[in-house]
Structures are given as structure tokens and as C-alpha cells.
Scaffold this active site. Structure first.
Site, mmCIF file in Angstrom:
data_model
loop_
_atom_site.group_PDB
_atom_site.id
_atom_site.type_symbol
_atom_site.label_atom_id
_atom_site.label_comp_id
_atom_site.label_asym_id
_atom_site.label_seq_id
_atom_site.Cartn_x
_atom_site.Cartn_y
_atom_site.Cartn_z
ATOM 1 N N ASP A 310 58.980 50.038 6.895
ATOM 2 C CA ASP A 310 59.860 50.465 7.373
ATOM 3 C C ASP A 310 59.650 51.738 8.244
ATOM 4 O O ASP A 310 60.444 52.093 9.102
ATOM 5 C CB ASP A 310 60.869 50.974 6.167
ATOM 6 C CG ASP A 310 61.330 49.743 5.365
ATOM 7 O OD1 ASP A 310 62.049 49.136 5.936
ATOM 8 O OD2 ASP A 310 61.301 49.689 4.051
ATOM 9 N N TYR A 398 68.092 49.707 0.492
ATOM 10 C CA TYR A 398 67.337 50.315 -0.418
ATOM 11 C C TYR A 398 67.518 51.789 -0.222
ATOM 12 O O TYR A 398 67.586 52.210 0.922
ATOM 13 C CB TYR A 398 65.879 49.870 -0.112
ATOM 14 C CG TYR A 398 65.352 49.242 -1.607
ATOM 15 C CD1 TYR A 398 65.231 49.855 -2.779
ATOM 16 C CD2 TYR A 398 65.097 47.956 -1.301
ATOM 17 C CE1 TYR A 398 64.847 49.087 -3.956
ATOM 18 C CE2 TYR A 398 64.731 47.317 -2.597
ATOM 19 C CZ TYR A 398 64.489 48.023 -3.923
ATOM 20 O OH TYR A 398 64.169 47.277 -4.870
#
Ligand SMILES: *[C@@H]1O[C@H](CO)[C@@H](O)[C@H](O)[C@H]1NC(C)=O
Ligand SMILES: *[C@@H]1O[C@H](CO)[C@@H](O)[C@H](O)[C@H]1NC(C)=O
Ligand SMILES: *[C@@H]1O[C@H](CO)[C@@H](O)[C@H](O)[C@H]1NC(C)=O
Ligand SMILES: *[C@@H]1O[C@H](CO)[C@@H](O)[C@H](O)[C@H]1NC(C)=O
Ligand SMILES: *[C@@H]1O[C@H](CO)[C@@H](O)[C@H](O)[C@H]1NC(C)=O
Ligand SMILES: [Cu+2]
Length: 650
Positions: A310, A398
Site C-alpha cells: 500500500d 482497511y
């Protein structure tokens, strides 16, 4: 001019140019971001097609120079390090790296990057890619065939990793979800469809609709609380900290807080006050999350590629969210903004993306009751109050709550809380007893499998314990048999003792924890306490180490080989900060921590960097649906023979 006057002139110059509280590691200001992109747009690149800014941050200044400038001795103060920005743009189908000097407004260097991997995706690219399937006829047909309403479909582009292809394009694969009036998008996957999109041409290059699965129910998927939150009860009334520019001072700590599009919060030049000498002593030059790796454990066509990095692919800072008072941060928090460059190079302000607050641990930071003084019961102690710097990054489904906590005992506690919505896949199963095959996860609701996965947050920790020259010491605990019973008059048969080993090279700096009892210390071999112990800080993990279970020849593992060990120590190098490599989108593992460590440089009494993986094997449970209660991980860096005694006593 004598050196003092010279230093004063420079000081005044700095105050004038940068403001009184300037620090050489200050993130680029909005003006500096704008100036940088203006210079790039005016260059030869300005004429190329599709000039897009993917990275625009302060170029890491020379550490020696920064430390000299920060040195308390004004006669030694050199002029501040030059403000330079490091820029990565895509233009004309190529990746260009530039360094811009903001004082002279000149391009210092410019080159085309031809290695593997690509810079992070911009939010505009992700947005466009998310809309593309909705106008793509085969996708529209698939939606129609399923009797769904395309206005209620949300597509989300995922990065695709690398699976041995010899040439790679900038690609994403969109997965699509059916909202149908519900807000928990990720819980309603339209399973079986994969839309591969070339990001540079922004076109669908591959489409597959292989099978259908029932849509999971929308009933019971709402993640919004139905009752009022509990009233906030923390009551630290006066804030004991000061924020001057990006510098924070609190109790016995001073440090610098920065914010970048890639890392989010960065903590720099953290020093702690020595109660004996009344001087600040260096602990950490720089700390931030360097990369995250989230491989899903479903090898089927629709899921195998989901192995996210990420930080490099999207950016933690870029994904930071505005913090909610009284939920994300308590009432006594101060909020800070961040500034990043948009895809067009303009400065974008991100409001209240960091907060700083005093935290009451509601316990004692130390205590003692002494009953053996005749006629007295003597009790002492102090409440455990610490200072926290917090941010929250939301990457699609998330949320990561990232904390840096400074304690009066000299410890730095680093924590991360995982929360948000699990990535789920649709299934025809409605009850666990129907399942006979491997579904790669847990049935968390009817028709809903939450897929097994891992999370690794790799922390970059450039510790400078009382100076640059540091070593890694492994204090191993060993069992010893008492042999000389008669001489010692002992009736014991065994005891444990500490055997210290100093790591010599980076190979010794790759440490597997958990197989034997060991404490890891970063020491300054040249500095001793008053009574002669070597000063140090030790690493205290909060959990058993979690390392990758993928095989070494698996492509995601080749890209994220640094998840094989929880701890790595490398020699400091200004350009080695991103554990998964600088260009992590579609990377091939030829840059990054594992590669640097394999050079096996010397790390004894050197400027060294510790890397620590906070890992989670996330086997989902039903309580993780429809939104997951926070799950905590972290570690503490704790002074160990650093002070002459308990710093809480002073
Ligand atoms: C960093 O700066 C110091 C002094 O300011 C200088 O001696 C050193 O050569 C510089 N290092 C690099 C890599 O430029
Ligand atoms: C499809 O969804 C849109 C937006 O939610 C709504 O306005 C429209 O009426 C729906 N169409 C049908 C045929 O239900
Ligand atoms: C917090 O402390 C102040 C001062 O001690 C007190 O007046 C106030 O009622 C307290 N608030 C809460 C919510 O406990
Ligand atoms: C210790 O002393 C006892 C008696 O004094 C003797 O029998 C025994 O062998 C000695 N043990 C060792 C290990 O020396
Ligand atoms: C510093 O790191 C870069 C990138 O890994 C590498 O190319 C360079 O050789 C390194 N320099 C030293 C002195 O190790
Ligand atoms: Cu998870």
C-alpha cells in the site's frame, strides 16, 4: 566576520526565509510544492503528453549536514541544508525522476527511470479506473445478465503485483460491488468478474466473467453504530506539550513531526532529556512506516493477484483521513494538517490528518509501597501519562491507526490498530456445514467468505542512540548447569545467564525472533553510563513475531522478501528508506531491504538502521464482520542502560 556573527546571520536568514521554527526535515510547504511543479512544467517535460505528478517530496537532505545544523553549538552551525525536492512524474509514457533546488529554482538532475516497477497510482487514475467498467459494454452486459442495476455498482481498482511477466504495463484489476442502497460496499462483491485496465491508456485491456455467485445480503452489513458513542472520559485537562512549527516539546522529549504523501507521519530527530546532565540525548533520527504488504491467501484467478504494497502503490499519507474529534483523538488533542502534491502538481492541504495528545494510561508508570521501615508505610508512584502522535490511513476497505507514543521513562511505543472492513468474496454457502472444499477463509455471514491474509507494517527506525555509531547486540539467555556443587555450596542444578553477541555484518542483522530467548539492543559502544555499562535501547515486540509463510519462489514473496525476518539491521544509506523498493507497483524484488541487506555491509559501530515488521496472520472471525473491532500490534523501544537511573525519579 567571526564565526559567531556568521552563525547569527545564518540564523536570522533562516528565521526570515523559513520561519522561526524551521527544521531541515520540515515537509515541503504548499509554496514549495507549487514552486517545484511550476519548474517541472516549465521544463522540457512540460511539452510531453500527460504530465502527471506521482511523487513530490523533500529530497532527503544529507544527514551529517542536518545534524550539524541542529547542533546546539552556534559557532559550529553551517548554513541550513539546501531545500530540494525529489519529483517523479510520468510523461510521454515514461517515468522521470527530477531533483529541484528550491533556492536557485534550478533542475539539479533529471533522468528517465528504466528499471522495473512503477510509481504509485494517483487518485485521479484510481478514480478514472473505477468508472471505466461502468461504460464498458461487456461489463454492462454482465450486470444486465445478472439483473442488477448498473447505477448501484461500485468498481474498485486493485494493484496487480507481478507474476513473472517479462514486460509489464501499469495495470490495475477492478473488482465490482453491488451497493443497492447499502454503504458497506466491500461486503457485496459481484464475484466472477475481473476487469483489467491499462492505466496509461485508461482502457480495458482484458475482461473476464467466469461465473456467478449469490450476492451477500445487505441486511446486517451496516458499519454505522446504532447507539450514541460512550461519553468520553479521559480528563487530562491541561496540555503539557508545545508545537512550534513541526517541532514538538513535551515533558522530557523533543522531536519533529512531518507528513509525506508516501509515509504519512514521520518522526525525526527525537531526543530525550537526561535528568543528570540536563541535556537532550539523541535516540532516533527518523522513524516511519516504510512499506505495508498484504497478501491474500486465495490462489484462484479472481483473487491470486491481491498482494498489496500500500505505501508504494497508493501512499499512506495520501490515504490519510481527517480525524474525528472524540473518536479518533481525545478532547485534549491538537490537530495538524498535511500537504501533498496532487496529480497536476498543485499543493493539496489535508486537514486534521494528525493529532497530538497527552494520553492517560490509567495506571502507574512506577510505584512502590515500603512496609519495612518501622512505624511507617511509605508509598510513592506517578500516573502513567504519555504523549501520542496519531494518524489514520484508510486504504480502500482497511483502516490503519498509526501511533507514536513517547513515555517519560524514555521509551517510544509504536502501535498500529487494524480496523475497517474485510475483503470478502461471495459464495453460495450459507452455513459452515455445507463447506467441503477449501474456501481460503472463514464464512463470516451468509454467502460471505472473508479471505485469509497477512498484514506486515515494516517500520523504518533510524536509531541514533546517543550518537551515530551504533551496534546491534543480541543478549541471549542460556541455560547453565551447576557443576561445581561443592565449591559453591549450592543445591541448585541450573540457572540462566546472559551471553552477548555483537552483530558484525548485515547477515548477523537479520534476526528471527521466537526460537530462542534473546533481547535485541541497539547500543552505542563508545558511550558508557557513569558506572560503565554500554548505553543502549532495546526492542520489545508486543507479540510473537509474524513472518511470511509464502514460499521463496512465489512472486509476491520475491517482491516482499523482507517479510521473511521480523528484524533487519542495515547500514545507513540516505537513499534506502522504502523496504519494498521505491517503485513498488509491479516491482520484481530487485530493489528493497532484502537486496540491500544481501550486500552484507559492516554494521558494528556504524550508523545503522533497524527495520521491524509488525505482522499479522489474519484468519477472519465472525466478529470481524461487518466492520472489524480494532486489532492491535506494535513494539516498544526502551532505554536499557541509557540513563544512570530511573528517569522518572530524575
Ligand atoms: C554530507 O555533508 C557533510 C558535511 O556537511 C560532507 O562532509 C559529506 O561529504 C556529505 N555527504 C554526502 C554524501 O554528500
Ligand atoms: C437504478 O438505480 C438508480 C440510482 O440508485 C435509480 O435512480 C433507478 O431508479 C434504478 N433503476 C431501476 C430500474 O431500478
Ligand atoms: C475534568 O476535570 C475537571 C477539573 O478537575 C472537572 O471540573 C471536570 O468535571 C472533569 N470532567 C470530566 C468529564 O470528568
Ligand atoms: C562433593 O563432596 C562430597 C562429599 O564431601 C563428595 O562425596 C562428592 O563426590 C563431591 N562432588 C563433586 C562433584 O565434587
Ligand atoms: C546507497 O544506496 C543506493 C541504493 O540502494 C546504492 O545504489 C548505493 O550504492 C548505496 N551507497 C552506498 C555507499 O552503499
Ligand atoms: Cu486483516
Amino acid at each position: 566576520m567571526n564565526t559567531h556573527i556568521l552563525a547569527l546571520v545564518f540564523l536570522l536568514q533562516c528565521a526570515f526565509t523559513f520561519g522561526l521554527h524551521f527544521h531541515p526535515l520540515d515537509p515541503l510547504t504548499p509554496q514549495e510544492i507549487t514552486k517545484t511543479s511550476f519548474i517541472v512544467k516549465k521544463s522540457h517535460l512540460g511539452n510531453l503528453k500527460d504530465l502527471t505528478f506521482h511523487y513530490l517530496d523533500l529530497e532527503e537532505p544529507n544527514k551529517t549536514h542536518v545534524l550539524q545544523w541542529l547542533s546546539p553549538n552556534p559557532s559550529k552551525k553551517p548554513p541550513p541544508p539546501r531545500r530540494r525536492s525529489l519529483v517523479v512524474v510520468r510523461a510521454g509514457g515514461q517515468t522521470h525522476e527530477l531533483i529541484i533546488d528550491l533556492t536557485t529554482s534550478k533542475i539539479v538532475s533529471s533522468r528517465i527511470y528504466t528499471g522495473h516497477g512503477f510509481p504509485s497510482l494517483t487518485f485521479i487514475e484510481l478514480f478514472r479506473a473505477s468508472k471505466l467498467p461502468l461504460t464498458y459494454p461487456p461489463f454492462k452486459k454482465s450486470i444486465l445478465d445478472r439483473a442488477l442495476n448498473i447505477s448501484e455498482v461500485s468498481c474498485i481498482p486493485f494493484t496487480v503485483g507481478w507474476y513473472g511477466e517479462t514486460t509489464t504495463r501499469r495495470e490495475v484489476k477492478a473488482s465490482c460491488f453491488y451497493r443497492d442502497g447499502s454503504v458497506n460496499v466491500f461486503t457485496r462483491p459481484i464475484e466472477g468478474i475481473t476487469v483489467t485496465i491499462d492505466v496509461d491508456s485508461m482502457q480495458v485491456v482484458k475482461y473476464s466473467d467466469r461465473f456467478r455467485k449469490p450476492l451477500p445480503d445487505k441486511e446486517g452489513n451496516d458499519f454505522r453504530t446504532k447507539h450514541k458513542p460512550f461519553p468520553f472520559s479521559c480528563n487530562v485537562s491541561d496540555t503539557g506539550f508545545k508545537i512550534l512549527g513541526n517541532r514538538v516539546k513535551w515533558a522530557n522529549w523533543k522531536f519533529h513531526v512531518g507528513f509525506t504523501a508516501r509515509a504519512g507521519v514521520t518522526i525525526s530527530t527525537a531526543s530525550v532529556l537526561d535528568p543528570r546532565t540536563k541535556r537532550f540525548r539523541r535516540v532516533m533520527y527518523r522513524g516511519h512506516v516504510s512499506e505495508t504488504f498484504v497478501p491474500y491467501m486465495d490462489p484462484t484467478y479472481e483473487w491470486y493477484y491481491r498482494t498489496f504494497m500500500d505505501i508504494g502503490e497508493f501512499g499512506f499519507g495520501r490515504s490519510a483521513v481527517t480525524l474525528q474529534p472524540l473518536i479518533d483523538c481525545p478532547q485534549n488533542a491538537a490537530f495538524l494538517d498535511g500537504h501533498v502534491a496532487g496529480p497536476d502538481g498543485t499543493a493539496q492541504s489535508m486537514t486534521n490528518v494528525m493529532c497530538v495528545f497527552e494520553k492517560n494510561g490509567y495506571g502507574a508508570s512506577f510505584r512502590h509501597t515500603e512496609i519495612n521501615v518501622p512505624g511507617h508505610v511509605i508509598t510513592s508512584g506517578e500516573a502513567d501519562i504519555s504523549l501520542v502522535v496519531r494518524m489514520v490511513a484508510t486504504l480502500g476497505n482497511y483502516d490503519y491507526i498509526v501511533d507514536w507514543e513517547f513515555k517519560k521513562n524514555g521509551a517510544i511505543r509504536v502501535g498500529v490498530d487494524l480496523t475497517g472492513v474485510l475483503e470478502v468474496k461471495a459464495t453460495s454457502y450459507t452455513s459452515n456445514d455445507q463447506i467441503t472444499d477449501n474456501v481460503y477463509g472463514t464464512l463470516v455471514a451468509k454467502n460471505t467468505i472473508a479471505v485469509n491474509h497477512d498484514h506486515y507494517l515494516t517500520y523504518y527506525l533510524d536509531l541514533d542512540v546517543d550518537g551515530n555509531g551504533n551496534s546491534l547486540v543480541k543478549a541471549k539467555l542460556r541455560t547453565v548447569r551447576v557443576t561445581d556443587v561443592n565449591k559453591t555450596s549450592s543445591r541448585r542444578k541450573s540457572y540462566s545467564t546472559v551471553v552477548k553477541e555483537t552483530a558484525k555484518t548485515e547477515a548477523d542483522g537479520r534476526v528471527r525472533l521466537g526460537s530462542e530467548p534473546v533481547e535485541l539492543l541497539i547500543v552505542n559502544p563508545k558511550k558508557k553510563t557513569k558506572i560503565g555499562n554500554t548505553v543502549g535501547y532495546r526492542l520489545i515486540p508486543e507479540h510473537l513475531p509474524v513472518t511470511s509463510l509464502l514460499t521463496d519462489d512465489d512472486y509476491p514473496e520475491i517482491r516482499a522478501g523482507y517479510t521473511k525476518y521480523p528484524v533487519w539491521i542495515t547500514a545507513y544509506n540516505r537513499s534506502e528508506r522504502w523496504a519494498g523498493g521505491f517503485y513498488s507497483d509491479r516491482s520484481r524484488g530487485d530493489d528493497g531491504l532484502a537486496v540491500w541487506s544481501s550486500r552484507n555491509r559492516e554494521i558494528e559501530n556504524k550508523d545503522i538502521v533497524m527495520w521491524y515488521n509488525v505482522g499479522f496472520h489474519h484468519i477472519p472471525y465472525q466478529e470481524d464482520f461487518p466492520v472489524m473491532p480494532t486489532l492491535h500490534g506494535g513494539f516498544t523501544l526502551r532505554p536499557s542502560n541509557f540513563f544512570d537511573n530511573d528517569p522518572l525519579i530524575g
